[in-house]
Design a protein around this motif. Structure first.
Motif, PDB file in Angstrom:
ATOM      1  N   TYR A  59       0.818  -1.223   0.000  1.00  0.00           N
ATOM      2  CA  TYR A  59       0.000   0.000   0.000  1.00  0.00           C
ATOM      3  C   TYR A  59       0.850   1.272   0.000  1.00  0.00           C
ATOM      4  CZ  TYR A  59      -3.655  -3.345   1.141  1.00  0.00           C
ATOM      5  OH  TYR A  59      -4.519  -4.405   1.100  1.00  0.00           O
ATOM      6  N   GLY A  60       2.159   1.104   0.220  1.00  0.00           N
ATOM      7  CA  GLY A  60       3.036   2.277   0.267  1.00  0.00           C
ATOM      8  C   GLY A  60       3.692   2.518  -1.085  1.00  0.00           C
ATOM      9  N   ASP A  61       4.381   3.638  -1.184  1.00  0.00           N
ATOM     10  CA  ASP A  61       5.114   3.928  -2.415  1.00  0.00           C
ATOM     11  C   ASP A  61       6.213   2.898  -2.622  1.00  0.00           C
ATOM     12  OD1 ASP A  61       3.745   6.094  -3.347  1.00  0.00           O
ATOM     13  OD2 ASP A  61       4.948   7.552  -2.234  1.00  0.00           O
ATOM     14  N   SER A  62       6.462   2.590  -3.864  1.00  0.00           N
ATOM     15  CA  SER A  62       7.569   1.683  -4.139  1.00  0.00           C
ATOM     16  C   SER A  62       8.194   2.083  -5.456  1.00  0.00           C
ATOM     17  CB  SER A  62       7.090   0.241  -4.165  1.00  0.00           C
ATOM     18  OG  SER A  62       6.476  -0.049  -5.388  1.00  0.00           O
ATOM     19  N   GLY A  63       9.184   1.328  -5.860  1.00  0.00           N
ATOM     20  CA  GLY A  63       9.866   1.761  -7.066  1.00  0.00           C
ATOM     21  C   GLY A  63      10.602   0.654  -7.762  1.00  0.00           C
ATOM     22  N   THR A  64      11.295   1.063  -8.805  1.00  0.00           N
ATOM     23  CA  THR A  64      12.168   0.154  -9.530  1.00  0.00           C
ATOM     24  C   THR A  64      13.584   0.422  -9.012  1.00  0.00           C
ATOM     25  OG1 THR A  64      12.659   1.776 -11.231  1.00  0.00           O
ATOM     26  CG2 THR A  64      10.698   0.425 -11.556  1.00  0.00           C
ATOM     27  N   PRO A  72      -0.337   9.459  -5.558  1.00  0.00           N
ATOM     28  CA  PRO A  72      -1.124  10.369  -4.714  1.00  0.00           C
ATOM     29  C   PRO A  72      -2.003   9.600  -3.729  1.00  0.00           C
ATOM     30  CG  PRO A  72      -1.291  10.975  -7.035  1.00  0.00           C
ATOM     31  CD  PRO A  72      -0.560   9.673  -6.989  1.00  0.00           C
ATOM     32  N   GLY A  73      -1.814   9.889  -2.471  1.00  0.00           N
ATOM     33  CA  GLY A  73      -2.640   9.233  -1.445  1.00  0.00           C
ATOM     34  C   GLY A  73      -2.079   7.914  -0.949  1.00  0.00           C
ATOM     35  N   ALA A  74      -0.909   7.505  -1.470  1.00  0.00           N
ATOM     36  CA  ALA A  74      -0.344   6.221  -1.011  1.00  0.00           C
ATOM     37  C   ALA A  74      -0.082   6.278   0.489  1.00  0.00           C
ATOM     38  CB  ALA A  74       0.953   5.929  -1.758  1.00  0.00           C
ATOM     39  N   ALA A  75      -0.329   5.185   1.161  1.00  0.00           N
ATOM     40  CA  ALA A  75      -0.154   5.116   2.617  1.00  0.00           C
ATOM     41  C   ALA A  75       1.308   5.329   2.980  1.00  0.00           C
ATOM     42  CB  ALA A  75      -0.625   3.762   3.122  1.00  0.00           C
ATOM     43  N   SER A  76       1.540   6.052   4.073  1.00  0.00           N
ATOM     44  CA  SER A  76       2.929   6.246   4.474  1.00  0.00           C
ATOM     45  C   SER A  76       3.208   5.798   5.906  1.00  0.00           C
ATOM     46  CB  SER A  76       3.355   7.704   4.272  1.00  0.00           C
ATOM     47  OG  SER A  76       2.501   8.558   4.972  1.00  0.00           O
ATOM     48  N   ASN A  77       2.225   5.238   6.562  1.00  0.00           N
ATOM     49  CA  ASN A  77       2.492   4.651   7.888  1.00  0.00           C
ATOM     50  C   ASN A  77       1.540   3.466   8.078  1.00  0.00           C
ATOM     51  OD1 ASN A  77      -0.066   5.673   8.853  1.00  0.00           O
ATOM     52  ND2 ASN A  77       0.923   7.677   8.998  1.00  0.00           N
ATOM     53  N   LEU A  78       1.781   2.722   9.147  1.00  0.00           N
ATOM     54  CA  LEU A  78       1.018   1.486   9.321  1.00  0.00           C
ATOM     55  C   LEU A  78      -0.484   1.745   9.437  1.00  0.00           C
ATOM     56  CD1 LEU A  78       0.881  -1.552   9.609  1.00  0.00           C
ATOM     57  CD2 LEU A  78       1.509  -1.332  12.023  1.00  0.00           C
ATOM     58  N   ARG A  79      -0.832   2.820  10.128  1.00  0.00           N
ATOM     59  CA  ARG A  79      -2.240   3.176  10.285  1.00  0.00           C
ATOM     60  C   ARG A  79      -2.923   3.327   8.916  1.00  0.00           C
ATOM     61  NH1 ARG A  79      -5.480   5.778  14.476  1.00  0.00           N
ATOM     62  NH2 ARG A  79      -4.325   4.814  16.141  1.00  0.00           N
ATOM     63  N   GLU A  80      -2.256   4.074   8.040  1.00  0.00           N
ATOM     64  CA  GLU A  80      -2.834   4.290   6.698  1.00  0.00           C
ATOM     65  C   GLU A  80      -2.859   2.997   5.888  1.00  0.00           C
ATOM     66  OE1 GLU A  80      -1.586   9.036   6.303  1.00  0.00           O
ATOM     67  OE2 GLU A  80      -0.574   7.573   5.009  1.00  0.00           O
ATOM     68  N   ILE A  82       2.770  -7.663   8.078  1.00  0.00           N
ATOM     69  CA  ILE A  82       3.579  -6.470   8.350  1.00  0.00           C
ATOM     70  C   ILE A  82       5.068  -6.782   8.177  1.00  0.00           C
ATOM     71  CG2 ILE A  82       1.883  -5.357   9.854  1.00  0.00           C
ATOM     72  CD1 ILE A  82       3.497  -6.346  12.280  1.00  0.00           C
ATOM     73  N   HIS A  83       5.837  -5.727   7.941  1.00  0.00           N
ATOM     74  CA  HIS A  83       7.279  -5.854   7.719  1.00  0.00           C
ATOM     75  C   HIS A  83       7.965  -4.966   8.754  1.00  0.00           C
ATOM     76  CE1 HIS A  83      10.528  -7.138   5.165  1.00  0.00           C
ATOM     77  NE2 HIS A  83       9.718  -7.474   4.180  1.00  0.00           N
ATOM     78  N   ILE A  84       8.880  -5.562   9.503  1.00  0.00           N
ATOM     79  CA  ILE A  84       9.581  -4.812  10.539  1.00  0.00           C
ATOM     80  C   ILE A  84      11.026  -4.582  10.092  1.00  0.00           C
ATOM     81  CG2 ILE A  84      10.250  -4.828  12.997  1.00  0.00           C
ATOM     82  CD1 ILE A  84       7.210  -4.889  12.550  1.00  0.00           C
ATOM     83  N   PRO A  85      11.565  -3.369  10.124  1.00  0.00           N
ATOM     84  CA  PRO A  85      11.075  -2.186  10.818  1.00  0.00           C
ATOM     85  C   PRO A  85      10.182  -1.240  10.010  1.00  0.00           C
ATOM     86  CG  PRO A  85      13.316  -1.793  10.113  1.00  0.00           C
ATOM     87  CD  PRO A  85      12.958  -3.181   9.653  1.00  0.00           C
ATOM     88  N   TRP A  86       9.844  -1.538   8.755  1.00  0.00           N
ATOM     89  CA  TRP A  86       9.032  -0.569   8.006  1.00  0.00           C
ATOM     90  C   TRP A  86       7.762  -0.194   8.760  1.00  0.00           C
ATOM     91  CZ3 TRP A  86       9.079  -3.951   2.921  1.00  0.00           C
ATOM     92  CH2 TRP A  86      10.385  -3.991   2.418  1.00  0.00           C
ATOM     93  N   ASP A  87       7.191  -1.158   9.453  1.00  0.00           N
ATOM     94  CA  ASP A  87       5.914  -0.918  10.153  1.00  0.00           C
ATOM     95  C   ASP A  87       6.101  -0.829  11.656  1.00  0.00           C
ATOM     96  OD1 ASP A  87       4.377  -1.028   7.773  1.00  0.00           O
ATOM     97  OD2 ASP A  87       4.453  -3.222   7.803  1.00  0.00           O
ATOM     98  N   GLY A 115       8.670   1.662   2.498  1.00  0.00           N
ATOM     99  CA  GLY A 115       9.535   0.644   3.040  1.00  0.00           C
ATOM    100  C   GLY A 115      10.101  -0.227   1.952  1.00  0.00           C
ATOM    101  N   TYR A 116       9.704  -0.036   0.745  1.00  0.00           N
ATOM    102  CA  TYR A 116      10.067  -1.012  -0.257  1.00  0.00           C
ATOM    103  C   TYR A 116      11.493  -0.817  -0.783  1.00  0.00           C
ATOM    104  CZ  TYR A 116       8.608  -5.082  -2.656  1.00  0.00           C
ATOM    105  OH  TYR A 116       8.496  -6.379  -3.024  1.00  0.00           O
TER     106      TYR A 116
END
Ligand code: RM4
Ligand code: MN
Ligand code: MN
Length: 391
Positions: free
Chosen positions: A22-27, A35-43, A63-68, A387-388
């Motif tokens: 649900y968060g931003d990721s990339g190549t 726009p609107g991508a989640a940036s914390n665990l709550r989102e 969940i992925h630790i420590p990202w979350d 976190g990706y």
């Protein structure tokens, strides 16, 4: 199978979605902000709740630790509960730390190995606190050059480290061990294939099982065959579903090779009807990363594609298949599978959703909710919040 039994099977079949999807990721080249991508665990949990709302089959989030990472896991657990969700698999991160340049659980330096072990123990503790019963482990460990390290010594270190982790598992918690044939390492990978993972879990004990990520095999590998063998050994812990064309592409599940997905479910359902005990405790999880497509819709599409493959595999005429196989009727057996695969199961899946009071088309339902536009307005991009890998 009658329609009521079929619909019930569809409704009971659940898939876990990953917080990191649900968060931003990339190549390797850029991280693209959505726009609107989640940036914390709550989102991320809020987004996952939307997927659950329209599909009804995604009640848990990996969940992925420590990202979350959070300070108060009781609050996280309670918040997930408010959203009608629960926390699923806890994924340790043994790859994003300078200390792990030459590996984590297999590192030559015992201090680094110890640090990695302690991180996994911390994840086991988090899993206990959020009442999750799965810890899934993926290692980036390996070497890039011949002679860089001794391959058998690395194997011994791996087993020692895994034993220390296994010893800390509370009753009822499972350790799923994922393999991947290359990347980031290019000469050798310490857990490259299902055979190596299977040997490790067999050495560890009954609470350890193999995790099959569908994007982690050399091209041409028959994953359905791997699934059959793991089921037969009673060690198929779960899946990380995603699709691929070349390497670990993490694309929408079933978008490139839906027939492969069907063949995987055909093995699972074939085992289930023969009362294979493993078939009923498989953790079905999505592990995908979206760079150019809307994230929540992509997740919903994956869930729908998984349901479609599962539904088609449910329709395989098992008696006819058995009969054809035992008669050596090659074409007849293939045609039994083909008949199921070519059945349009969309009306059946729509019926299962309508019976739960949901829109028959989950993507349409999500679009109509206006959620994506709302969060695009409300949420502000947080630099480096992803976190990706590559982020
Ligand atoms: C790996 C593997 C893991 C995932 C990481 C981010 O390739 O698939 O499961 O957690 O990527
Ligand atoms: Mn994975
Ligand atoms: Mn992967």
């Amino acid at each position: 199978m009658d329609i009521d039994a079929f619909v019930e099977k569809i409704q009971q079949f659940t898939v876990e979605t990953p917080s990191w999807g649900y968060g931003d990721s990339g190549t390797r080249f850029n991280v693209f902000h959505w726009p609107g991508a989640a940036s914390n665990l709550r989102e991320k949990l809020e987004d996952a709740a939307q997927v659950q709302k329209v599909t009804g089959v995604c009640p848990s989030v990996a969940i992925h630790i420590p990202w979350d990472k959070e300070d108060d896991w009781q609050t996280v657990k309670a918040y997930a509960g408010q959203l009608d969700l629960r926390i699923g698999a806890v994924n340790p991160n043994l790859f994003q730390d300078d200390a792990y340049r030459l590996g984590s659980l297999c590192h030559y330096d015992k201090h680094v190995r110890q640090r990695a072990i302690e991180h996994v123990l911390e994840c086991i503790q988090i899993a206990r606190e959020v009442s999750s019963d799965v810890v899934s482990l993926w290692l980036a460990d390996g070497t890039n050059y011949p002679g860089q390290d001794d391959l058998r010594r690395r194997r011994h270190r791996l087993l020692d480290s895994l034993q220390a982790i296994y010893a800390a598992l509370p009753a009822g918690m499972r350790l799923l061990i994922e393999y991947k044939f290359f990347e980031p390492s290019l000469y050798s990978t310490d857990l490259p294939d299902w055979g190596t993972s299977l040997q490790m879990v067999q050495k560890l004990g009954p609470q350890a099982e193999v995790l099959v990520d569908t994007g982690h095999h050399p091209l041409g590998t028959n994953i359905a065959h791997i699934v059959a063998q793991l089921l037969d050994e009673g060690r198929l812990g779960g899946f990380h579903f995603n699709d691929r064309r070349y390497a670990d592409d993490d694309l929408i599940v079933g978008s490139q090779n839906p027939f492969e997905l069907f063949c995987i479910f055909n093995e699972i359902i074939g085992a289930e009807v023969e009362c294979n005990a493993n078939a009923n405790r498989i953790a079905y999880m999505i592990d995908q990363s979206h760079n150019i497509e809307p994230k929540i819709e992509a997740m919903i599409q994956s869930v729908v594609n998984i349901q479609t493959a599962y539904a088609k595999a449910l329709l395989v005429d098992r008696a006819a298949l058995y009969e054809a196989q035992e008669a050596g009727d090659v074409l007849g057996a293939y045609r039994v599978l083909q008949a199921a695969y070519e059945t349009d199961v969309r009306p059946l899946l729509a019926e299962a959703r309508v019976r739960q009071g949901r829109n028959p088309d989950p993507i349409e339902a999500f679009g109509a909710s206006g959620y994506a536009e709302r969060v695009a307005q409300q949420r502000t991009a947080v630099a480096g919040a992803s976190g990706y890998p590559g982020a």
